[in-house]
Design an enzyme around this catalytic site. Structure first.
Site: not given
Length: 364
Positions: A259, A261, A286, A289
């Site tokens: 992801h 992040e 999410c 993360c």
């Protein structure tokens, strides 16, 4: 601030200028036209009078550099101009950091009815719709002006389909045209724009997400989602889960994409993050993360678009003392000011705006 206003024949340029002058105390500036096609004419090719300027304090200039120099010397004054006759003039104005270009347009049938109204007021025979279309083409595509390219360079793009000046002005109120962030973006706008730019590098087949990690208004790291280094890109078949279809949130344990992040946090590292760091992301993190964001010591998360597990992430952040807030930058692209255009367009009215306008039609 200097707002330049461009657009087609009877799109509403003068009406927007009148709004800025009457409501926000702008001062209009005029640049004498040069080498522009004579298209605002009646059926007999006689020039149709243009609406009078809305202020006695109008400044007129013979050359673009004179207008630019004057606006620069008085940069704290609010100016507006409809004298964007060609690309060369726009280029001269665009060098100044206080300049904003606004493009306004309307359906050609609406603009034709507005022009017919102007002709009627001058007791002149209006052109036919076909004549108006041909003259509009000449206005936009004439080889000496390049006017057709101006719309793509405007920071503000408006569709003015209303037949009432009052409705137009009410719609303009909501656009906050004089917001200083149109000249210089706020920190939130700046970092969220960087996050959106990072997202464009994403190779994930599901969605493009970008992230920027900031401390004390300095960028520490950026990230976007996609497969790990030295692994085939997701959009080239590197992640079977993303390329296999299925609904959002399914088979997450088989996803090979990191992801945005996560990539930003890995790039920065816990030691560099320290205290007081802010994470900007164009999509709400999410749950996976979120716990990593908490673990490295992020103190604030700013996101643009919602995600399906926002509430779960919000609970984690609240418990951990991480501030979570949503910031959506001003909308870009065409903004339809009034979405009430009738099926059969009636002649433009001259309803008096509550702000105190001079009664000109909305497409002048």
């Amino acid at each position: 601030m200097l707002i330049g206003i461009c657009g087609g024949i009877c799109a509403g340029k003068t009406s927007v200028q009148d709004y800025l002058v009457s409501v926000h105390s702008f001062q209009p500036l005029i640049l004498k036209s040069r080498n522009t096609p004579a298209v605002e004419t009646s059926a007999s090719q006689a020039p149709v009078p243009r609406p009078q300027e809305s202020s006695d304090q109008v400044k007129t200039f013979n050359a673009a550099n004179e207008l630019v120099d004057y606006a620069t010397q008085h940069w704290q004054t609010k100016f507006c101009t409809t004298s964007i006759h060609d690309e060369e003039i726009l280029e001269a104005l665009s060098h100044r950091p206080f300049f904003v270009l606004l493009h306004i347009d309307a359906p050609i049938s609406v603009r034709w009815h507005r022009f017919k109204d102007r002709c009627a007021k001058a007791s002149m025979t209006p052109p036919t719709l076909e004549q108006f279309v041909l003259r509009n083409d000449d206005y936009l595509f004439h080889e000496t002006t390049g006017r057709v390219a101006l719309a793509s360079k405007a920071q503000i793009k408006l569709v003015n389909s209303t037949t009432s000046v009052e409705k137009l002005w009410q719609a303009l109120d909501a656009q906050n045209l004089t917001d200083s962030s149109r000249i210089r973006p706020t920190w939130d706008q700046y970092f969220m724009t960087l996050a959106s730019l990072a997202a464009r590098r994403s190779n994930c087949m599901r969605r493009q997400v970008g992230c920027v990690l900031v401390r004390e208004k300095r960028v520490m790291a950026t990230g976007y989602n996609g497969t790990p280094r030295n692994v085939t890109n997701c959009n080239e078949g590197g992640c079977p889960r993303c390329n296999g279809g299925g609904g959002g949130g399914s088979s997450l344990s088989t996803c090979l994409c990191i992801h945005a992040e996560e990539n930003a946090l890995l790039e920065a590292g816990r030691e560099r993050v320290g205290g007081g760091a802010v994470l900007y992301c164009n999509t709400c993190p999410c749950l996976t993360c979120s716990i990593k964001i908490v673990q490295v010591g992020i103190t604030e998360v700013v996101f643009n678009k919602s995600y399906y597990m926002d509430s779960e992430a919000a609970k984690i952040f609240k418990e951990a003392g991480v501030k979570l807030r949503q910031f959506s930058p001003p909308a870009e692209g065409l903004v339809n000011l009034v979405d009430d255009m009738p099926t059969s367009v009636a002649p433009a009215t001259t309803t008096q705006p509550s702000h105190g306008a001079n009664g000109t039609i909305a497409g002048a």
